[in-house]
Design a protein around this motif. Structure first.
Motif, PDB file in Angstrom:
ATOM      1  N   GLY A  16       3.867   4.942 -12.470  1.00 39.37           N
ATOM      2  CA  GLY A  16       2.577   4.387 -12.046  1.00 39.37           C
ATOM      3  C   GLY A  16       2.412   2.957 -12.523  1.00 39.37           C
ATOM      4  N   HIS A  17       2.847   2.733 -13.752  1.00 38.31           N
ATOM      5  CA  HIS A  17       2.751   1.398 -14.355  1.00 38.31           C
ATOM      6  C   HIS A  17       3.619   0.407 -13.575  1.00 38.31           C
ATOM      7  N   ASP A  54       0.831  -1.211   0.000  1.00 39.51           N
ATOM      8  CA  ASP A  54       0.000   0.000   0.000  1.00 39.51           C
ATOM      9  C   ASP A  54       0.864   1.260   0.000  1.00 39.51           C
ATOM     10  N   ASP A  78       3.791   3.805  -3.223  1.00 42.04           N
ATOM     11  CA  ASP A  78       3.813   5.141  -3.835  1.00 42.04           C
ATOM     12  C   ASP A  78       4.897   6.032  -3.225  1.00 42.04           C
ATOM     13  N   ILE A 106       4.587   0.589 -10.436  1.00 44.06           N
ATOM     14  CA  ILE A 106       3.993   0.310  -9.120  1.00 44.06           C
ATOM     15  C   ILE A 106       2.911  -0.758  -9.265  1.00 44.06           C
ATOM     16  N   GLU A 107       2.084  -0.611 -10.295  1.00 46.65           N
ATOM     17  CA  GLU A 107       1.012  -1.590 -10.507  1.00 46.65           C
ATOM     18  C   GLU A 107       1.569  -2.980 -10.798  1.00 46.65           C
ATOM     19  N   ARG A 167       2.874  -4.526  -7.583  1.00 46.90           N
ATOM     20  CA  ARG A 167       1.760  -4.993  -6.737  1.00 46.90           C
ATOM     21  C   ARG A 167       1.160  -6.281  -7.294  1.00 46.90           C
ATOM     22  N   LYS A 168       0.930  -6.284  -8.606  1.00 47.90           N
ATOM     23  CA  LYS A 168       0.287  -7.445  -9.232  1.00 47.90           C
ATOM     24  C   LYS A 168       1.174  -8.684  -9.083  1.00 47.90           C
TER      25      LYS A 168
END
Lengths: 205, 18
Positions: free
Chosen positions: A100-101, A64, A67, A103-104, A107-108
């Motif tokens: 941003g990409h 979480d 960022d 980070i995603e 996480r994924k």
């Protein structure tokens, strides 16, 4: 010691296994011995981290807060997740538009690995990736005690080296101009930066 | 024969010899 253990496993385990003929009980016992951290006398030889609800909750909290992690650390975390090794470099400039990409993706990947956890032990790639996150927060908050929760059982030598590097990074802002001059040829042997750029990028560490 | 070891045990073996 680790070298001795490596020799035993490399040369004697295959011979031992070859002699076993469908002896499933022994095979199952042997698996238990190899997995159980208590089988290894020294802490530095513990091999796997058991997954507990506390550990999973800590991973989710860390994800979480991705960022708040700079690009360099994010790239390193992603490298650990895909098992890619590379020599640490003083300077790295990822494309900021892809942040941003990235980070995603991180996480994924973490969530996919968590969903597939078998036998209740942390997979090595996830453990190393989460250790990178942990190291970053230690560095940022200038505290060795930021988390008692260790994701990966690094050897004592590696943990000590990590602490030495953290201490060195914390000392950087105290360095005088002349000392910085001495550091430059070591960190930037093939000078790619102007003097000001070097000092600015050094401050980011 | 080594495939009979559980995945966790194989992971331990891989870590020992890496």
């Amino acid at each position: 010691t680790r070298p001795l253990l490596r020799e035993i496993v490399t040369y004697h385990l295959p011979c031992y296994l070859a002699k076993l003929d469908h002896e499933d009980v022994i095979m199952s016992e042997l698996s238990e011995i190899l997995i159980n951290p208590g089988s290894y006398q020294s802490d530095s030889l513990s091999l796997v981290t058991p997954v507990s609800p506390l550990l999973l909750s800590s991973i989710n909290q860390a994800l979480d807060r991705l960022d708040g992690i700079p690009d360099q650390a994010l790239v390193a975390v992603n490298r650990k997740l895909i098992g890619k090794t590379s020599m640490p470099k003083f300077w790295h400039v990822p494309r900021s538009s892809s942040r941003g990409h990235l980070i995603e993706i991180v996480r994924k990947r973490c969530k996919m690995i968590i969903a597939r956890i078998e036998e209740g032990y942390m997979p090595k790639r996830l453990a190393k990736a989460m250790s990178m996150v942990n190291l970053y927060w230690k560095q940022k908050l200038r505290s060795m005690d930021i988390s008692q929760l260790e994701y990966f059982p690094f050897s004592k030598e590696t943990a000590s080296l990590q602490n030495d590097v953290l201490n060195a990074l914390w000392l950087l802002p105290k360095l005088q101009h002349d000392d910085l001059k001495l550091l430059r040829p070591i960190l930037d042997p093939d000078p790619k930066f102007r003097k000001m750029q070097f000092r600015v990028s050094l401050r980011k560490y | 024969t080594i495939n009979k070891l559980s995945n966790g045990a194989l992971q331990s073996v891989a870590k020992i010899i890496s």
